[in-house]
Design a protein around this motif. Structure first.
Motif, short mmCIF file in Angstrom:
data_model
loop_
_atom_site.label_atom_id
_atom_site.label_comp_id
_atom_site.label_asym_id
_atom_site.label_seq_id
_atom_site.Cartn_x
_atom_site.Cartn_y
_atom_site.Cartn_z
N SER A 1 -7.62 -0.93 -3.22
CA SER A 1 -7.46 -2.45 -3.30
C SER A 1 -6.23 -2.82 -3.93
O SER A 1 -5.44 -2.05 -4.38
N ASP A 2 -5.72 -4.25 -3.81
CA ASP A 2 -4.60 -4.64 -4.54
C ASP A 2 -4.85 -4.89 -5.95
O ASP A 2 -3.83 -5.01 -6.56
N VAL A 3 -6.03 -4.80 -6.55
CA VAL A 3 -5.92 -4.90 -7.79
C VAL A 3 -7.22 -3.54 -8.45
O VAL A 3 -7.51 -2.94 -7.70
N ALA A 4 -7.04 -3.54 -9.81
CA ALA A 4 -7.92 -2.49 -10.33
C ALA A 4 -9.44 -2.94 -10.32
O ALA A 4 -9.63 -4.00 -10.07
N SER A 5 -10.28 -2.01 -10.54
CA SER A 5 -11.68 -2.28 -10.43
C SER A 5 -12.23 -2.96 -11.81
O SER A 5 -11.47 -2.91 -12.60
N PRO A 6 -13.07 -3.89 -11.55
CA PRO A 6 -13.68 -4.65 -12.61
C PRO A 6 -13.83 -3.75 -13.93
O PRO A 6 -14.58 -2.67 -13.62
N LYS A 7 -13.66 -3.77 -15.08
CA LYS A 7 -14.05 -2.99 -16.12
C LYS A 7 -15.36 -2.67 -16.13
O LYS A 7 -15.72 -1.36 -16.48
N GLU A 8 -16.22 -3.64 -15.99
CA GLU A 8 -17.73 -3.23 -15.94
C GLU A 8 -18.11 -2.25 -14.98
O GLU A 8 -19.39 -1.68 -15.16
N TRP A 9 -17.26 -2.01 -13.66
CA TRP A 9 -17.65 -1.03 -12.93
C TRP A 9 -17.22 0.40 -13.06
O TRP A 9 -17.73 1.27 -12.45
N GLU A 10 -16.35 0.50 -14.07
CA GLU A 10 -15.90 1.89 -14.15
C GLU A 10 -16.72 3.06 -14.30
O GLU A 10 -16.76 4.07 -13.62
N SER A 11 -17.68 2.85 -15.24
CA SER A 11 -18.74 4.05 -15.45
C SER A 11 -19.48 4.38 -14.09
O SER A 11 -19.90 5.24 -14.04
N GLU A 12 -19.83 3.01 -13.44
CA GLU A 12 -20.71 3.23 -12.28
C GLU A 12 -19.88 4.03 -11.29
O GLU A 12 -20.43 4.86 -10.60
N LEU A 13 -18.65 3.54 -11.14
CA LEU A 13 -17.91 4.20 -10.05
C LEU A 13 -17.60 5.66 -10.50
O LEU A 13 -17.79 6.63 -9.20
N GLY A 14 -17.69 5.98 -11.34
CA GLY A 14 -17.28 7.45 -11.88
C GLY A 14 -18.76 8.15 -11.66
O GLY A 14 -18.70 9.25 -11.13
#
Length: 261
Positions: free
Chosen positions: A238-251
């Motif tokens: 993506s052109d931007v970082a993932s939303p902070k709230e998503w980080e744990s779920e993405l991991g």
């Protein structure tokens, strides 16, 4: 407004991108401010067209209810799409079989792949097919190209449908590069078009690795038809970082989010 207030508004948008909606009561608890303050934040964010207020909270703004035409998508966020495409192209190695989904972002990858050796492309995109054939005719590309045929959607310059799905089931690829209409942490990746989504499911099933290409406008959006859960994908560019709230779920789901350079 104070910096703290702006930070709170950014947090509201992060929460909105994560879940697609927020409730005033949960914002009061999360931000430790009064309900009147939350209502003021929501009013200001709505004025900036960053959300839509509803009874008890707010939802993410979604301007379109149907997929824009290929020509409209070509001009939307063009610079961002080129950056995404260039970064995604770096994931392709020599001697790979690569699926290029329809869409303007995925097609932008092709010029960056001319230096790769012995590639085989599979696509449902008529513009991508035309570009690849043009490269072949000019001696710029010597690999193989396969077009997945089926029912044609003229507005989007692509093939879809049962025939395309049946043809795709006999192909196995190293990497599938997918274009999407929405991506949300809970809902996954989605499409406006059910036939396109069903074919994209096959792209994922028959790929060793699935890479999703998305600009910021699609983050936090859930469109008509679900393609797959995020855990079924491997990489998001993506052109931007993932939303902070998503980080744990993405991991937890094993998704690598790459920000285009």
């Amino acid at each position: 407004m104070s910096l703290a207030g702006e930070e709170r508004k950014d947090l509201i948008i992060d929460m909105l991108n994560y879940a697609g909606k927020v409730r005033t009561s949960e914002l009061v608890e999360k931000l430790q401010v009064s309900s009147e303050t939350i209502r003021r934040y929501l009013e200001e964010l709505e004025q900036d067209k960053r959300l839509k207020r509803v009874y008890g909270g707010a939802i993410k703004v979604q301007f379109d209810r149907e997929e824009p035409s290929h020509l409209m998508r070509e001009v939307a966020f063009a610079d961002e799409k080129k950056r995404i495409a260039r970064t995604a192209a770096n994931l392709v190695q020599d001697n790979e079989v690569v699926l290029i989904d329809d869409g303007t972002t995925t097609m932008h990858m092709l010029p960056y792949l001319l230096s790769r050796k012995n590639l085989c492309f599979i696509t449902i995109s008529v513009p991508a097919l035309n570009l690849l054939m043009d490269y072949q005719n000019k001696g710029l590309f010597s690999g193989e190209v396969y077009f997945i045929g089926g029912k044609m959607q003229s507005k989007h310059f692509r093939s879809v449908g049962t025939l395309a799905e049946k043809m795709m089931q006999d192909f196995f690829v190293d990497k599938s590069f997918l274009s999407i209409d929405g991506i949300a942490a809970h809902y996954g990746i989605s499409s406006y078009d059910a036939e396109k989504a069903m074919l994209a499911k096959r792209f994922i099933e028959n790929a060793k690795e699935t890479i999703v290409l998305t600009d910021h406008s699609k983050i936090g959006i859930s469109t008509f038809y679900k393609i797959a859960d995020l855990r079924e994908t491997d990489v998001v560019v993506s052109d931007v970082a993932s939303p902070k709230e998503w980080e744990s779920e993405l991991g937890a789901k094993g998704v690598n989010w790459i920000v285009a350079e």
